[in-house]
Design a protein around this motif. Sequence first.
Motif, PDB file in Angstrom:
ATOM      1  N   PHE A 234       8.671 -13.203 -32.590  1.00 19.12           N
ATOM      2  CA  PHE A 234       9.102 -13.274 -33.982  1.00 19.12           C
ATOM      3  C   PHE A 234       8.429 -12.204 -34.840  1.00 19.12           C
ATOM      4  O   PHE A 234       9.008 -11.747 -35.824  1.00 19.12           O
ATOM      5  CB  PHE A 234       8.880 -14.677 -34.544  1.00 19.12           C
ATOM      6  N   GLY A 235       7.236 -11.788 -34.485  1.00 13.07           N
ATOM      7  CA  GLY A 235       6.627 -10.635 -35.160  1.00 13.07           C
ATOM      8  C   GLY A 235       7.424  -9.367 -34.900  1.00 13.07           C
ATOM      9  O   GLY A 235       7.681  -8.567 -35.810  1.00 13.07           O
ATOM     10  N   TYR A 236       7.837  -9.168 -33.655  1.00  9.55           N
ATOM     11  CA  TYR A 236       8.664  -8.011 -33.290  1.00  9.55           C
ATOM     12  C   TYR A 236       9.999  -8.033 -34.037  1.00  9.55           C
ATOM     13  O   TYR A 236      10.444  -7.015 -34.577  1.00  9.55           O
ATOM     14  CB  TYR A 236       8.891  -8.019 -31.781  1.00  9.55           C
ATOM     15  N   LEU A 237      10.625  -9.195 -34.092  1.00 10.95           N
ATOM     16  CA  LEU A 237      11.913  -9.303 -34.786  1.00 10.95           C
ATOM     17  C   LEU A 237      11.777  -9.037 -36.280  1.00 10.95           C
ATOM     18  O   LEU A 237      12.673  -8.447 -36.897  1.00 10.95           O
ATOM     19  CB  LEU A 237      12.526 -10.686 -34.551  1.00 10.95           C
ATOM     20  N   THR A 238      10.674  -9.444 -36.877  1.00  4.01           N
ATOM     21  CA  THR A 238      10.446  -9.160 -38.289  1.00  4.01           C
ATOM     22  C   THR A 238      10.335  -7.664 -38.527  1.00  4.01           C
ATOM     23  O   THR A 238      10.960  -7.115 -39.450  1.00  4.01           O
ATOM     24  CB  THR A 238       9.175  -9.876 -38.772  1.00  4.01           C
ATOM     25  N   ILE A 239       9.582  -6.981 -37.685  1.00  2.81           N
ATOM     26  CA  ILE A 239       9.417  -5.533 -37.845  1.00  2.81           C
ATOM     27  C   ILE A 239      10.741  -4.803 -37.620  1.00  2.81           C
ATOM     28  O   ILE A 239      11.099  -3.895 -38.383  1.00  2.81           O
ATOM     29  CB  ILE A 239       8.321  -5.020 -36.885  1.00  2.81           C
ATOM     30  N   ILE A 240      11.499  -5.199 -36.601  1.00  2.00           N
ATOM     31  CA  ILE A 240      12.791  -4.564 -36.330  1.00  2.00           C
ATOM     32  C   ILE A 240      13.753  -4.789 -37.492  1.00  2.00           C
ATOM     33  O   ILE A 240      14.522  -3.893 -37.859  1.00  2.00           O
ATOM     34  CB  ILE A 240      13.388  -5.091 -35.009  1.00  2.00           C
ATOM     35  N   SER A 241      13.718  -5.962 -38.099  1.00  4.98           N
ATOM     36  CA  SER A 241      14.597  -6.232 -39.244  1.00  4.98           C
ATOM     37  C   SER A 241      14.228  -5.367 -40.446  1.00  4.98           C
ATOM     38  O   SER A 241      15.118  -4.851 -41.136  1.00  4.98           O
ATOM     39  CB  SER A 241      14.521  -7.708 -39.626  1.00  4.98           C
ATOM     40  N   PHE A 242      12.939  -5.220 -40.701  1.00  8.32           N
ATOM     41  CA  PHE A 242      12.514  -4.323 -41.783  1.00  8.32           C
ATOM     42  C   PHE A 242      12.949  -2.889 -41.507  1.00  8.32           C
ATOM     43  O   PHE A 242      13.442  -2.189 -42.397  1.00  8.32           O
ATOM     44  CB  PHE A 242      10.997  -4.377 -41.989  1.00  8.32           C
ATOM     45  N   MET A 243      12.776  -2.443 -40.270  1.00  4.58           N
ATOM     46  CA  MET A 243      13.183  -1.079 -39.914  1.00  4.58           C
ATOM     47  C   MET A 243      14.690  -0.902 -40.103  1.00  4.58           C
ATOM     48  O   MET A 243      15.138   0.117 -40.645  1.00  4.58           O
ATOM     49  CB  MET A 243      12.803  -0.774 -38.465  1.00  4.58           C
ATOM     50  N   GLY A 244      15.476  -1.859 -39.641  1.00  2.28           N
ATOM     51  CA  GLY A 244      16.924  -1.772 -39.799  1.00  2.28           C
ATOM     52  C   GLY A 244      17.334  -1.724 -41.266  1.00  2.28           C
ATOM     53  O   GLY A 244      18.223  -0.955 -41.641  1.00  2.28           O
ATOM     54  N   PHE A 245      16.684  -2.528 -42.097  1.00  2.90           N
ATOM     55  CA  PHE A 245      17.004  -2.516 -43.524  1.00  2.90           C
ATOM     56  C   PHE A 245      16.691  -1.163 -44.148  1.00  2.90           C
ATOM     57  O   PHE A 245      17.510  -0.590 -44.868  1.00  2.90           O
ATOM     58  CB  PHE A 245      16.228  -3.624 -44.246  1.00  2.90           C
ATOM     59  N   PHE A 246      15.507  -0.621 -43.860  1.00  2.56           N
ATOM     60  CA  PHE A 246      15.132   0.662 -44.461  1.00  2.56           C
ATOM     61  C   PHE A 246      15.970   1.817 -43.917  1.00  2.56           C
ATOM     62  O   PHE A 246      16.263   2.762 -44.654  1.00  2.56           O
ATOM     63  CB  PHE A 246      13.640   0.928 -44.286  1.00  2.56           C
ATOM     64  N   ILE A 247      16.394   1.753 -42.683  1.00  6.43           N
ATOM     65  CA  ILE A 247      17.282   2.785 -42.142  1.00  6.43           C
ATOM     66  C   ILE A 247      18.651   2.703 -42.813  1.00  6.43           C
ATOM     67  O   ILE A 247      19.250   3.735 -43.143  1.00  6.43           O
ATOM     68  CB  ILE A 247      17.379   2.671 -40.607  1.00  6.43           C
TER      69      ILE A 247
END
Length: 147
Positions: free
Chosen positions: A59-72
């Motif tokens: 869930f930590g990984y998924l949180t970071i990936i979601s933030f990255m996807g949003f900023f991209i």
Amino acid sequence: MATFFVALPGFFIAALAAVVAFNGGDLDKKMPGVIAKITVYGDTENINITLRMFLSYLFGYLTIISFMGFFICISGSLLSPNLSLPAYGNHNSYISYAHEFLKVLFLFIISFLGSNVICCTSIGLYFLSERVYQTILPDSDEFDKDK
């Protein structure tokens, strides 16, 4: 896609908090046959991870990936008007190839992140809804001692 990615981190952080708040059960037992290589300050060690550790990392990984996807997504929407092609008659120029390459690259990155989030979320939901209530058998060494 930005709305997809912006809604997810709150849910993943809540799931991470739920994993931390679960008491006892099988979350603190070692997962049989799952060994992770962890490196801290240059020292690498193979350890058996617990279900709680696995879910926390997931869930930590998924949180970071979601933030990255949003900023991209936000970066792409802000940069796309600035990447418009000049009004030249030659559409076979390097500029048009670079423009098409950037479009395909952006689509690939967003598709990869989106599919990664969906796949990993499905795994996390499986472990939270199914595996949390199943009992994990003790390690084979401990099981043999009971005989």
